[in-house]
Motif scaffolding. Structure first.
Motif, PDB file in Angstrom:
ATOM      1  N   ALA A 167       0.835  -1.206   0.000  1.00 21.18           N
ATOM      2  CA  ALA A 167       0.000   0.000   0.000  1.00 21.18           C
ATOM      3  C   ALA A 167       0.874   1.262   0.000  1.00 21.18           C
ATOM      4  CB  ALA A 167      -0.937  -0.002   1.208  1.00 21.18           C
ATOM      5  N   LYS A 168       1.895   1.269   0.826  1.00 22.87           N
ATOM      6  CA  LYS A 168       2.799   2.419   0.875  1.00 22.87           C
ATOM      7  C   LYS A 168       3.474   2.642  -0.471  1.00 22.87           C
ATOM      8  CE  LYS A 168       3.966   1.796   5.789  1.00 22.87           C
ATOM      9  NZ  LYS A 168       5.057   1.414   6.726  1.00 22.87           N
ATOM     10  N   SER A 169       3.928   1.564  -1.099  1.00 28.58           N
ATOM     11  CA  SER A 169       4.652   1.675  -2.368  1.00 28.58           C
ATOM     12  C   SER A 169       3.762   2.196  -3.493  1.00 28.58           C
ATOM     13  CB  SER A 169       5.236   0.309  -2.771  1.00 28.58           C
ATOM     14  OG  SER A 169       4.203  -0.598  -3.151  1.00 28.58           O
ATOM     15  N   LEU A 170       2.450   1.989  -3.372  1.00 22.89           N
ATOM     16  CA  LEU A 170       1.515   2.429  -4.401  1.00 22.89           C
ATOM     17  C   LEU A 170       0.999   3.850  -4.168  1.00 22.89           C
ATOM     18  CD1 LEU A 170      -0.583  -0.861  -4.840  1.00 22.89           C
ATOM     19  CD2 LEU A 170       1.136   0.082  -6.418  1.00 22.89           C
ATOM     20  N   GLY A 171       1.394   4.446  -3.052  1.00 24.05           N
ATOM     21  CA  GLY A 171       1.008   5.830  -2.814  1.00 24.05           C
ATOM     22  C   GLY A 171      -0.141   6.041  -1.850  1.00 24.05           C
ATOM     23  N   TYR A 172      -0.616   4.976  -1.232  1.00 24.92           N
ATOM     24  CA  TYR A 172      -1.651   5.145  -0.202  1.00 24.92           C
ATOM     25  C   TYR A 172      -1.017   5.804   1.021  1.00 24.92           C
ATOM     26  CZ  TYR A 172      -4.819   1.956  -2.729  1.00 24.92           C
ATOM     27  OH  TYR A 172      -5.643   1.369  -3.667  1.00 24.92           O
ATOM     28  N   LYS A 173      -1.836   6.527   1.780  1.00 26.76           N
ATOM     29  CA  LYS A 173      -1.363   7.213   2.975  1.00 26.76           C
ATOM     30  C   LYS A 173      -1.950   6.646   4.261  1.00 26.76           C
ATOM     31  CE  LYS A 173       0.788  10.157   0.342  1.00 26.76           C
ATOM     32  NZ  LYS A 173       2.275  10.099   0.212  1.00 26.76           N
ATOM     33  N   ILE A 174      -3.121   6.006   4.136  1.00 29.10           N
ATOM     34  CA  ILE A 174      -3.822   5.472   5.310  1.00 29.10           C
ATOM     35  C   ILE A 174      -4.368   4.086   4.995  1.00 29.10           C
ATOM     36  CG2 ILE A 174      -5.852   5.735   6.802  1.00 29.10           C
ATOM     37  CD1 ILE A 174      -5.604   8.708   6.586  1.00 29.10           C
ATOM     38  N   GLY A 175      -4.293   3.184   5.969  1.00 26.88           N
ATOM     39  CA  GLY A 175      -4.911   1.866   5.868  1.00 26.88           C
ATOM     40  C   GLY A 175      -5.897   1.699   7.016  1.00 26.88           C
ATOM     41  N   LEU A 176      -7.157   1.419   6.694  1.00 31.51           N
ATOM     42  CA  LEU A 176      -8.195   1.303   7.719  1.00 31.51           C
ATOM     43  C   LEU A 176      -8.534  -0.147   8.006  1.00 31.51           C
ATOM     44  CD1 LEU A 176     -10.684   4.114   6.610  1.00 31.51           C
ATOM     45  CD2 LEU A 176      -8.920   4.233   8.386  1.00 31.51           C
ATOM     46  N   GLN A 177      -8.622  -0.474   9.302  1.00 29.64           N
ATOM     47  CA  GLN A 177      -9.030  -1.806   9.732  1.00 29.64           C
ATOM     48  C   GLN A 177     -10.273  -1.669  10.621  1.00 29.64           C
ATOM     49  OE1 GLN A 177      -6.534  -3.657  12.690  1.00 29.64           O
ATOM     50  NE2 GLN A 177      -5.502  -1.741  13.200  1.00 29.64           N
ATOM     51  N   GLU A 178     -10.521  -2.640  11.487  1.00 31.09           N
ATOM     52  CA  GLU A 178     -11.620  -2.519  12.454  1.00 31.09           C
ATOM     53  C   GLU A 178     -11.011  -2.054  13.771  1.00 31.09           C
ATOM     54  OE1 GLU A 178     -14.438  -5.710  12.562  1.00 31.09           O
ATOM     55  OE2 GLU A 178     -14.280  -6.077  10.421  1.00 31.09           O
ATOM     56  N   GLY A 179     -10.970  -2.895  14.779  1.00 32.54           N
ATOM     57  CA  GLY A 179     -10.258  -2.530  15.998  1.00 32.54           C
ATOM     58  C   GLY A 179     -11.098  -2.039  17.140  1.00 32.54           C
ATOM     59  N   ASP A 180     -12.287  -1.468  16.838  1.00 34.62           N
ATOM     60  CA  ASP A 180     -13.161  -0.947  17.897  1.00 34.62           C
ATOM     61  C   ASP A 180     -12.409  -0.058  18.880  1.00 34.62           C
ATOM     62  OD1 ASP A 180     -15.608  -1.937  17.028  1.00 34.62           O
ATOM     63  OD2 ASP A 180     -15.233  -3.911  17.888  1.00 34.62           O
ATOM     64  N   ALA A 181     -11.656   0.884  18.355  1.00 30.91           N
ATOM     65  CA  ALA A 181     -10.915   1.832  19.182  1.00 30.91           C
ATOM     66  C   ALA A 181     -10.909   3.182  18.484  1.00 30.91           C
ATOM     67  CB  ALA A 181      -9.481   1.342  19.404  1.00 30.91           C
ATOM     68  N   ILE A 182     -10.607   4.208  19.224  1.00 34.38           N
ATOM     69  CA  ILE A 182     -10.537   5.557  18.662  1.00 34.38           C
ATOM     70  C   ILE A 182      -9.158   5.766  18.043  1.00 34.38           C
ATOM     71  CG2 ILE A 182     -10.497   8.016  19.241  1.00 34.38           C
ATOM     72  CD1 ILE A 182     -12.608   7.429  21.380  1.00 34.38           C
ATOM     73  N   ALA A 183      -9.137   6.254  16.814  1.00 34.19           N
ATOM     74  CA  ALA A 183      -7.870   6.500  16.124  1.00 34.19           C
ATOM     75  C   ALA A 183      -7.118   7.644  16.782  1.00 34.19           C
ATOM     76  CB  ALA A 183      -8.136   6.828  14.658  1.00 34.19           C
ATOM     77  N   GLU A 184      -5.803   7.559  16.729  1.00 34.27           N
ATOM     78  CA  GLU A 184      -4.963   8.554  17.387  1.00 34.27           C
ATOM     79  C   GLU A 184      -3.759   8.872  16.525  1.00 34.27           C
ATOM     80  OE1 GLU A 184      -2.572   7.934  21.309  1.00 34.27           O
ATOM     81  OE2 GLU A 184      -4.594   8.586  21.882  1.00 34.27           O
ATOM     82  N   GLY A 185      -3.366  10.147  16.512  1.00 32.23           N
ATOM     83  CA  GLY A 185      -2.192  10.552  15.759  1.00 32.23           C
ATOM     84  C   GLY A 185      -0.939   9.858  16.253  1.00 32.23           C
ATOM     85  N   ASN A 186       0.066   9.813  15.391  1.00 30.94           N
ATOM     86  CA  ASN A 186       1.365   9.194  15.690  1.00 30.94           C
ATOM     87  C   ASN A 186       1.308   7.674  15.774  1.00 30.94           C
ATOM     88  OD1 ASN A 186       2.600  11.662  15.709  1.00 30.94           O
ATOM     89  ND2 ASN A 186       2.805  11.811  17.933  1.00 30.94           N
ATOM     90  N   SER A 187       0.136   7.097  15.498  1.00 37.57           N
ATOM     91  CA  SER A 187       0.052   5.637  15.439  1.00 37.57           C
ATOM     92  C   SER A 187       0.426   5.206  14.024  1.00 37.57           C
ATOM     93  CB  SER A 187      -1.356   5.173  15.791  1.00 37.57           C
ATOM     94  OG  SER A 187      -2.306   5.770  14.921  1.00 37.57           O
TER      95      SER A 187
END
Length: 303
Positions: free
Chosen positions: A247-267
């Motif tokens: 994903a990184k090599s193709l130019g994506y910046k974010i990958g979304l999963q499930e996780g049931d948690a609040i997203a946080e910067g620097n992760s």
């Protein structure tokens, strides 16, 4: 005697002729002056009209965005909601009724939440800037026809924004069509990101298959919607370390999963968790889920 008489007559006529010429010149001057005045008035009215139109245009345009807030040396927290289907069929972990969905949206509006788009989400998760302490990212997986028939009208009703994750190889098969995707994007209320080509399990796919799924879906979205697709939403939330690298090599910046948690910067931006929304996630429960992020962001806002 005759010549003298003719001279006297000519002498008498000359003042009359001069008077007529003078009157003619005065009338001509007055006419031209009046014509100029009318032209100036017309220009003034035209200018006034243009100013009015300009004022109306400015008034009817979107309001100027407020300056973003700055976190006080801390990372931001961003609740990301994961929706799938919104319809009247049998409720399950992926399906929500239109009534509950609308009550959730209304609650977000009533509480003053700001709904972000993909570009804003990336900025929130990679800097200490944020549009509001009450912010949320609405995401919809699979591109079901519900997105167009139910979700889109309600987003318009409440003036909210969402991001849709599209399975590009499955369009018009119980899902939205290309024309509907373009219409929704043009509205400015929904942006579109990748959910692969055929919704395969990326955690078990070989490198070639994973690359094809991520690359071809991105190319279709980029070319069709004239954008730079930046988000890959892993089907069923499944992925591998190699998936992230591809994903990184193709130019994506974010990958979304499930996780049931609040997203946080620097992760890890390629392992961003989301909160699942199901048939039982009513407005009260939703607020309980996202309230901790609001409290955190308020506490960590620079004065």
């Amino acid at each position: 005697m005759l010549k003298r008489s003719e001279k006297e007559n000519k002498s008498k006529k000359l003042p009359v002729i001069m008077t007529i010429i003078a009157l003619f010149l005065i009338i001509l001057f007055a006419f031209l002056l009046n014509l100029k005045g009318q032209s100036n008035k017309s220009q003034t009215r035209s200018s006034s009209s243009a100013h009015t139109v300009s004022t109306i245009a400015k008034t009817s345009s979107k309001p100027v965005e407020k300056p973003w807030l700055t976190s006080n040396g801390q990372v931001n927290q961003l609740p990301i909601l994961m929706f799938h289907y919104v319809n009247t069929q049998m409720p399950d972990s992926n399906t929500m009724t239109p009534e509950i969905f609308e009550s959730d949206l209304k609650s977000l509006v009533d509480q003053g939440y700001y709904t972000v788009n993909s570009t804003e989400a990336l900025r929130i998760l990679t800097t200490n800037e944020k549009p509001s302490n009450k912010m949320i990212w609405l995401t919809f997986d699979d591109g079901s026809i519900d997105l167009y028939t139910t979700v889109f009208p309600l987003l318009k009703k409440y003036h909210l924004h969402a991001t849709a994750m599209i399975v590009t190889g499955n369009l018009a098969n119980g899902t939205v069509t290309e024309a509907q995707i373009k219409e929704m994007k043009a509205s400015g209320l929904i942006d579109f990101q990748s959910h692969t080509v055929s919704h395969i399990d990326l955690s078990t796919a070989d490198d070639a298959s994973a690359t094809l799924q991520l690359q071809q879906s991105k190319v279709w979205l980029d070319q069709t919607l004239h954008q730079k697709t930046s988000v890959i939403c892993y089907p069923a939330g499944k992925f591998s370390a190699q998936t992230e690298e591809i994903a990184k090599s193709l130019g994506y910046k974010i990958g979304l999963q499930e996780g049931d948690a609040i997203a946080e910067g620097n992760s890890n931006l390629f392992e961003i968790p989301r909160l699942r929304m199901s048939s039982g996630t009513n407005a009260q429960l939703l607020m309980q889920m996202i309230q901790p992020a609001e409290s955190y962001n308020v506490k960590n806002t620079a004065p």
